[in-house]
Design an enzyme around this catalytic site. Structure first.
Site, PDB file in Angstrom:
ATOM      1  N   HIS A 117      -3.286   7.057   2.933  1.00  0.00           N
ATOM      2  CA  HIS A 117      -3.725   5.786   2.358  1.00  0.00           C
ATOM      3  C   HIS A 117      -5.086   5.429   2.954  1.00  0.00           C
ATOM      4  CE1 HIS A 117      -4.043   1.714   1.207  1.00  0.00           C
ATOM      5  NE2 HIS A 117      -3.704   1.210   2.383  1.00  0.00           N
TER       6      HIS A 117
ATOM      7  N   CYS B 169       0.812  -1.227   0.000  1.00  0.00           N
ATOM      8  CA  CYS B 169       0.000   0.000   0.000  1.00  0.00           C
ATOM      9  C   CYS B 169       0.840   1.269   0.000  1.00  0.00           C
ATOM     10  CB  CYS B 169      -0.934   0.010   1.200  1.00  0.00           C
ATOM     11  SG  CYS B 169      -1.972  -1.449   1.269  1.00  0.00           S
TER      12      CYS B 169
ATOM     13  N   ASN C 153     -10.162  -0.325   0.283  1.00  0.00           N
ATOM     14  CA  ASN C 153      -8.704  -0.171   0.270  1.00  0.00           C
ATOM     15  C   ASN C 153      -8.182  -0.649  -1.090  1.00  0.00           C
ATOM     16  OD1 ASN C 153      -5.935  -0.495   0.563  1.00  0.00           O
ATOM     17  ND2 ASN C 153      -6.050  -1.383   2.605  1.00  0.00           N
TER      18      ASN C 153
HETATM   19  O1  UT7 Z   1      -3.665  -1.345   3.678  1.00  0.00           O
HETATM   20  C1  UT7 Z   1      -2.776  -1.310   4.729  1.00  0.00           C
HETATM   21  C2  UT7 Z   1      -2.893  -2.314   5.748  1.00  0.00           C
HETATM   22  N1  UT7 Z   1      -4.197  -2.715   6.209  1.00  0.00           N
HETATM   23  C3  UT7 Z   1      -4.757  -2.118   7.247  1.00  0.00           C
HETATM   24  O2  UT7 Z   1      -4.297  -1.099   7.695  1.00  0.00           O
HETATM   25  C4  UT7 Z   1      -5.922  -2.811   7.910  1.00  0.00           C
HETATM   26  C5  UT7 Z   1      -5.889  -2.535   9.384  1.00  0.00           C
HETATM   27  N2  UT7 Z   1      -6.880  -3.264  10.142  1.00  0.00           N
HETATM   28  C6  UT7 Z   1      -8.200  -2.992  10.142  1.00  0.00           C
HETATM   29  O3  UT7 Z   1      -8.637  -2.133   9.388  1.00  0.00           O
HETATM   30  C7  UT7 Z   1      -9.077  -3.702  11.129  1.00  0.00           C
HETATM   31  O4  UT7 Z   1      -8.273  -4.442  12.017  1.00  0.00           O
HETATM   32  C8  UT7 Z   1     -10.120  -4.643  10.467  1.00  0.00           C
HETATM   33  C9  UT7 Z   1     -11.192  -3.809   9.782  1.00  0.00           C
HETATM   34  C10 UT7 Z   1      -9.452  -5.568   9.488  1.00  0.00           C
HETATM   35  C11 UT7 Z   1     -10.822  -5.490  11.536  1.00  0.00           C
HETATM   36  O5  UT7 Z   1     -11.401  -4.651  12.520  1.00  0.00           O
HETATM   37  P1  UT7 Z   1     -11.154  -4.950  14.081  1.00  0.00           P
HETATM   38  O6  UT7 Z   1     -11.954  -3.969  14.817  1.00  0.00           O
HETATM   39  O7  UT7 Z   1      -9.662  -4.965  14.292  1.00  0.00           O
HETATM   40  O8  UT7 Z   1     -11.791  -6.370  14.252  1.00  0.00           O
HETATM   41  P2  UT7 Z   1     -11.116  -7.750  14.715  1.00  0.00           P
HETATM   42  O9  UT7 Z   1     -10.272  -8.321  13.622  1.00  0.00           O
HETATM   43  O10 UT7 Z   1     -10.502  -7.594  16.059  1.00  0.00           O
HETATM   44  O11 UT7 Z   1     -12.405  -8.637  14.855  1.00  0.00           O
HETATM   45  C12 UT7 Z   1     -13.465  -8.323  15.803  1.00  0.00           C
HETATM   46  C13 UT7 Z   1     -14.590  -9.315  15.609  1.00  0.00           C
HETATM   47  C14 UT7 Z   1     -14.135 -10.785  15.569  1.00  0.00           C
HETATM   48  O12 UT7 Z   1     -15.133 -11.560  16.190  1.00  0.00           O
HETATM   49  P3  UT7 Z   1     -14.957 -12.066  17.712  1.00  0.00           P
HETATM   50  O13 UT7 Z   1     -13.686 -12.864  17.728  1.00  0.00           O
HETATM   51  O14 UT7 Z   1     -14.860 -10.809  18.528  1.00  0.00           O
HETATM   52  O15 UT7 Z   1     -16.189 -12.859  17.937  1.00  0.00           O
HETATM   53  C15 UT7 Z   1     -14.109 -11.096  14.094  1.00  0.00           C
HETATM   54  O16 UT7 Z   1     -14.306 -12.479  13.837  1.00  0.00           O
HETATM   55  O17 UT7 Z   1     -15.233  -9.074  14.340  1.00  0.00           O
HETATM   56  C16 UT7 Z   1     -15.292 -10.293  13.599  1.00  0.00           C
HETATM   57  N3  UT7 Z   1     -15.219  -9.968  12.178  1.00  0.00           N
HETATM   58  C17 UT7 Z   1     -16.305  -9.695  11.439  1.00  0.00           C
HETATM   59  N4  UT7 Z   1     -17.600  -9.674  11.745  1.00  0.00           N
HETATM   60  C18 UT7 Z   1     -18.471  -9.350  10.753  1.00  0.00           C
HETATM   61  C19 UT7 Z   1     -14.112  -9.838  11.393  1.00  0.00           C
HETATM   62  N5  UT7 Z   1     -14.471  -9.497  10.148  1.00  0.00           N
HETATM   63  C20 UT7 Z   1     -15.821  -9.410  10.142  1.00  0.00           C
HETATM   64  C21 UT7 Z   1     -16.779  -9.090   9.162  1.00  0.00           C
HETATM   65  N6  UT7 Z   1     -18.079  -9.080   9.505  1.00  0.00           N
HETATM   66  N7  UT7 Z   1     -16.433  -8.791   7.893  1.00  0.00           N
END
Ligand code: UT7
Length: 310
Positions: free
Chosen positions: A237, A112, A267
């Site tokens: 970004h 990215c 993204n």
């Molecule tokens: O491009 C450059 C690099 N990329 C980034 O900078 C991405 C950076 N990261 C993020 O944007 C975020 O970490 C995400 C959007 C990917 C995820 O958000 P988060 O608030 O960090 O969520 P998490 O991964 O900690 O997941 C929280 C919960 C989990 O469920 P449990 O374990 O709490 O029951 C996941 O399984 O959300 C669940 N989850 C979803 N639920 C519904 C993960 N993806 C989804 C989804 N829909 N699409």
């Protein structure tokens, strides 16, 4: 001698995939995606469409806006993590499709952060006196490397391309500073093995993103000899609206000074900054002479920031 942005263009494939479409194929919801990422929809390329196909119209528009012909281009730099082939480079395909006159052409792999790495390299070619006009492109078809059964990554990425014509100038404007960094010890946060699908540890990436972009931005401002108060617009970004808002807060900037269009495109990796810069320019949010700050973060890990006078 400086390198200034003479023209800018973008292209996204017409097919739109909304959060509601994703609800039908994954255990997710529009509510989760919107609140956790800020994304409402993204554009998705056809299976046969390659990064160079998306880059082509973006480059044609950038050249037209610069009032230049493909024959004027000395070097073509394509930042992409989804190249047409392992080799030849996407840049070689693109230069041929554009009808350039045998320019230097190569790809950059910096995920990215690729577009700002590319701008930095293009800037060095120009300020060293080697080249006059360099096409710097970010073009991605992440839909081709997404595991469509993995809800944690499938909802985030989109396809698209953005391009700028970078040209030698003596009028004082152009790129003022560039800070580029990497740390391979964190490679496992976000990666894609050859021939396989993308994998990401989201939460880890999230935390590293904010700190790295903040530090690089402050260093780039210092090296440019200006302050945040001089900056008309920060163009980060587009990875997650929560990352963008947290960066604004860390820098002490109101949210309207930090551009975002992530709701429309998701993204788009290396394409996200030139697409955002194009839209900011079209919307009249950046004008000739304005100071702007670009900052990015991505797999590698790689990150950096550029201060330029538009
Ligand atoms: O491009 C450059 C690099 N990329 C980034 O900078 C991405 C950076 N990261 C993020 O944007 C975020 O970490 C995400 C959007 C990917 C995820 O958000 P988060 O608030 O960090 O969520 P998490 O991964 O900690 O997941 C929280 C919960 C989990 O469920 P449990 O374990 O709490 O029951 C996941 O399984 O959300 C669940 N989850 C979803 N639920 C519904 C993960 N993806 C989804 C989804 N829909 N699409």
């Amino acid at each position: 001698m400086k390198a200034e942005i003479k023209g800018i263009g973008m292209y996204v494939p017409p097919r739109v995939l909304t959060n509601y479409d994703l609800e039908k194929i994954l255990d997710t919801s529009d509510e989760w995606i919107t609140t956790r990422t800020g994304i409402k929809e993204r554009h998705i390329a056809e299976e046969w469409e390659k990064a160079s196909d998306l880059a082509l119209p973006a480059c044609k528009e950038a050249l037209e806006n610069a009032g230049m012909s493909p024959k004027d281009i000395d070097a073509v730099i394509v930042a992409t993590s989804t190249p047409d082939m392992t080799f030849p480079s996407t840049a070689c395909f693109l230069a041929d499709k554009l009808g350039c006159s045998k320019p230097m052409a190569f790809d950059i792999s910096a995920a990215c952060s690729g577009f700002i790495y590319g701008l930095t390299i293009g800037n060095s070619f120009i300020t060293s006196g080697q080249f006059k006009n360099v096409l710097v492109v970010g073009a991605e078809v992440f839909s081709h490397i997404i595991d469509w059964s993995d809800r944690s990554t499938a909802v985030i990425f989109g396809d698209g391309a953005g391009a700028v014509v970078l040209s030698a100038t003596e009028n004082g404007s152009g790129i003022l500073s560039a800070v580029m960094k990497s740390d391979g010890s964190h490679w496992g946060s976000l990666y894609c093995p050859v021939g396989e699908k993308l994998r990401m540890r989201g939460r880890e990436t999230f935390k590293l993103a904010i700190k790295s972009m903040e530090n690089a931005s402050l260093k780039a401002l210092h090296e440019a000899g200006i302050t945040l108060a001089d900056i008309s617009l920060v163009i980060p970004h587009q990875a997650n609206i929560r990352i963008i808002n947290a960066l604004a807060e860390k820098l002490g900037l109101p949210e309207d000074k930090v551009f975002s269009n992530i709701h429309k495109y998701g993204n788009t990796s290396a394409a996200s900054i030139p697409i955002a810069m194009y839209e900011a320019w079209k919307e009249g949010k950046i004008k000739k002479g304005d100071y702007i700050l670009l900052t990015a973060f991505g797999g590698g890990l790689t990150w950096g920031a550029i201060v330029l006078q538009f």
